[in-house]
Design an enzyme around this catalytic site. Structure first.
Site, mmCIF file in Angstrom:
data_model
loop_
_atom_site.group_PDB
_atom_site.id
_atom_site.type_symbol
_atom_site.label_atom_id
_atom_site.label_comp_id
_atom_site.label_asym_id
_atom_site.label_seq_id
_atom_site.Cartn_x
_atom_site.Cartn_y
_atom_site.Cartn_z
ATOM 1 N N HIS A 395 -1.712 -2.728 4.002
ATOM 2 C CA HIS A 395 -2.849 -1.960 4.543
ATOM 3 C C HIS A 395 -4.087 -2.841 4.746
ATOM 4 O O HIS A 395 -5.089 -2.374 5.280
ATOM 5 C CB HIS A 395 -3.215 -0.800 3.608
ATOM 6 C CG HIS A 395 -2.159 0.261 3.541
ATOM 7 N ND1 HIS A 395 -1.647 0.866 4.669
ATOM 8 C CD2 HIS A 395 -1.495 0.814 2.480
ATOM 9 C CE1 HIS A 395 -0.709 1.750 4.308
ATOM 10 N NE2 HIS A 395 -0.604 1.733 2.986
ATOM 11 N N ASP A 429 7.818 0.623 4.821
ATOM 12 C CA ASP A 429 7.132 1.384 3.785
ATOM 13 C C ASP A 429 6.910 2.802 4.342
ATOM 14 O O ASP A 429 6.920 3.011 5.557
ATOM 15 C CB ASP A 429 5.787 0.691 3.512
ATOM 16 C CG ASP A 429 5.021 1.287 2.342
ATOM 17 O OD1 ASP A 429 5.081 0.709 1.248
ATOM 18 O OD2 ASP A 429 4.362 2.332 2.538
ATOM 19 N N HIS A 431 4.217 4.318 4.450
ATOM 20 C CA HIS A 431 2.913 4.359 5.110
ATOM 21 C C HIS A 431 2.816 3.332 6.230
ATOM 22 O O HIS A 431 3.436 2.268 6.148
ATOM 23 C CB HIS A 431 1.805 4.116 4.074
ATOM 24 C CG HIS A 431 1.870 5.080 2.921
ATOM 25 N ND1 HIS A 431 2.532 4.776 1.753
ATOM 26 C CD2 HIS A 431 1.415 6.342 2.792
ATOM 27 C CE1 HIS A 431 2.452 5.821 0.927
ATOM 28 N NE2 HIS A 431 1.790 6.781 1.540
ATOM 29 N N ASP A 518 8.709 3.656 -1.126
ATOM 30 C CA ASP A 518 8.104 4.990 -1.264
ATOM 31 C C ASP A 518 8.657 5.983 -0.230
ATOM 32 O O ASP A 518 8.159 7.095 -0.096
ATOM 33 C CB ASP A 518 6.569 4.927 -1.208
ATOM 34 C CG ASP A 518 6.037 3.962 -0.169
ATOM 35 O OD1 ASP A 518 6.839 3.473 0.648
ATOM 36 O OD2 ASP A 518 4.818 3.696 -0.168
HETATM 37 ZN ZN LIG Z 1 3.343 2.959 0.986
#
Ligand SMILES: [Zn+2]
Length: 579
Positions: A395, A429, A431, A518
């Site tokens: 991120h 991931d 996200h 995740d």
């Molecule tokens: Zn994540």
């Protein structure tokens, strides 16, 4: 000193150099070989089944990349046998243990591939077939060498019939059963011999010759010649431990636990690394290597140097044990960062839940060192490396931290690899990998692809849309696959296949996987339901790209299945890339 290693492709510079040296040895030691047989070597490695055999190359080289010998092996996965095409030491280096070490490695490979054994040709030591005493003496020495391993010519067949009448030194077909003392039935031997003659020598062997030789295998099971040179029992055992060149290089952030945010609900915690390490230990697949420190110019090549300097400085100023949460976000006047260090945090941050603390920078920098050390191993020719790190990085944008991330380790490693070829980053991931997208958005030499929960439901909420495709020269080199709230293994595999098809089109030389677990069932930060078997399939699918691969650990927060899922993913990938 030399090391034996398998060369999977000619992408990394050290491998390119090795392949070129192997070709040079072939030209000098095997003058009868046609040039096209030599020049096809790189293509045979990159597309292992293109030539109807899976080509496997081992080299013995030193730390300077000087090739001292090599073995070229063909694996037939359906008929389950191996054919040793070439094994040779470089000129003037014969008889220094290199041939023995290479042959032992080849046997180990043939054994681990669960083949019936190893076939190869040797020139004859029979005076009728090899009339020149000097040549015969040299041939006998070679046969003696193989006899010490229990490998001897197959007898009572017409294999050693010269192609042109009167030709001398027609080769024997030698068989090494790798100590497996299982009889080789006649029919099986015939199928194998037919495959060897048709596929290897099809251009020079007429069908009538193949038919005659295959039909001459009549003993059931086939018989080997009695030992002629070696009195003692042959050394037939194959080493059972996995050779280092087949293992996954592992780099673990040994300074991760100094970064520990103790606030309630902060799921990005030190236990994650422990859980994963515990799960992968004992598989025998990993070779843990020491982490090297890299200069921060690698970081500054990806992140804004002012952002890097700020992050370093502000962390040094946070009181030990305390967390600094960004609280002012000067989005309207971006040209004037606030003067006070704590106030300025929001200038460089995308959310309010990623705190700065005394050790955040030190831990993040060490994670970068791990990713770079792993990338360096990929450049050294290793097929697969894994950086087990936290804090995560995907991120972190060019000049912003957030989402538990400070420095984008996978992007820094990808940028480092991009000096040697085109890189693809695949972010799996839960996200969106907004960090890499931001960093490489205008570049075509690093392709970024991300599969994630769609922005309307998942962090970071502001990016990861399907229409974000890159800008300028980078247009078309970023792809997002935003997915709905409920995704199971099957749905995920379908999307992954689509993403991989897209990746293939950009013809990358290296793959960086920003790997988050995740996506798993029960993850506190995700909504999907992937299980261990799905992770294994994902690994296998990605392995089929057949690229030198660096895996960097990103998210994954359900401690109950985190380790198992990571292990399954890496094992699946390993089976295809190195197995
Ligand atoms: Zn994540």
């Amino acid at each position: 000193m030399f090391r034996i290693r398998r060369i999977y492709d000619d992408v990394a510079p050290v491998n390119k150099l090795a392949v070129a040296q192997v070709q040079a040895i072939l030209r000098s030691q095997f003058p009868l070989l046609r040039e096209e047989q030599i020049s096809m070597l790189p293509a045979a490695l990159r597309n292992p089944l293109k030539y109807r055999f899976r080509s496997i190359l081992f080299v013995a080289d030193d730390s300077k990349g000087q090739v001292k010998g090599f073995a070229f092996l063909s694996h037939e996965p359906v008929l389950k046998f191996c054919f040793l095409d070439f094994i040779s030491a470089a000129k003037k280096l014969t008889g220094r243990g290199i041939g023995g070490a290479l042959y032992a490695r080849v046997r180990q490979e043939a054994f681990s591939l669960k083949t019936v054994g190893l076939f190869f040709e040797c020139l004859p030591d029979d005076p009728k077939l090899s009339p020149d005493p000097e040549v015969r003496k040299a041939n006998a020495a070679v046969l003696r060498f193989y006899e010490t391993y229990g490998a001897r010519p197959i007898v009572n067949t017409a294999y050693e019939t010269p192609l042109t009448p009167g030709g001398d030194n027609p080769p024997y077909l030698v068989f090494d059963n790798l100590g497996q003392d299982v009889p080789l039935p006649c029919q099986r031997a015939r199928t194998i011999v037919r495959a060897v003659l048709e596929r290897k020598y099809g251009s020079s062997c007429p069908p009538s010759y193949v038919h005659m030789v295959v039909g001459s295998f009549k003993d059931n099971p086939i018989r080997l010649r009695q030992p002629r040179y070696v009195k003692k029992k042959p050394v037939t055992a194959v080493g059972s431990s996995m050779p280092p060149d087949k293992r996954i290089c592992l780099f673990v952030n040994d300074r991760h636990d100094i970064h520990h945010v103790r606030e309630r609900g902060y799921v990005e915690s030190p236990v994650r690394i422990k859980t994963i390490l515990h799960a992968i230990e004992g598989t025998g697949l990993f070779e843990r290597l020491p982490v090297k420190h890299f200069s921060d110019r690698y970081i500054k090549a990806v992140h804004d140097p002012r952002f890097v300097a700020y992050l370093k400085k502000v962390c040094e100023h946070v009181e030990p044990g305390k967390s600094l949460y960004p609280y002012v976000f000067p989005i309207r006047n971006s040209a004037r960062p606030p003067k006070e260090l704590p106030v300025r945090a929001g200038y460089y941050c995308i959310d309010t839940f990623t705190p700065l603390n005394r050790n955040a920078y030190i831990a993040a920098e060490r994670a970068v060192d791990c990713a770079l050390s792993a990338a360096a191993q990929v450049l050294e020719g290793r097929p697969m490396a894994y950086a087990l790190v936290r804090p995560p990085g995907h991120h972190a944008e060019r000049q912003a931290f957030g989402g538990f991330c400070y420095l984008n380790s996978n992007a820094i490693a990808a940028n480092y690899l991009s000096r040697h070829g085109r890189v693809a980053i695949l972010d799996i991931d839960y996200h969106h990998g907004n960090g890499q997208q931001d960093i490489f958005y205008d570049r075509s030499d690093v392709v970024t692809v991300s599969i994630h929960g769609r922005p309307s439901l998942a962090y970071p909420y502001f990016s990861g849309f399907a229409d974000e495709r890159g800008v300028g020269p980078g247009e078309g080199f970023n792809a997002n696959f935003p997915l709905p709230e409920r995704v199971d293994g099957k749905h995920y595999h379908d999307v992954l296949e689509k993403a991989l098809r897209l990746l293939r089109k950009s013809k990358p030389d290296f793959l960086v996987v920003a790997f988050g677990a995740d996506t798993a069932k029960g993850d506190p930060t995700g909504t999907w339901s992937l299980r261990a078997a799905d992770f294994e399939t994902n690994g296998q699918l990605i392995g089929r790209l057949r690229l030198p691969t660096l895996v960097v650990q990103e998210g994954g927060y359900n401690h109950r299945n985190l380790g198992v899922n990571v292990r399954h993913f890496l094992t699946g990938l390993w089976t295809v890339l190195c197995g």
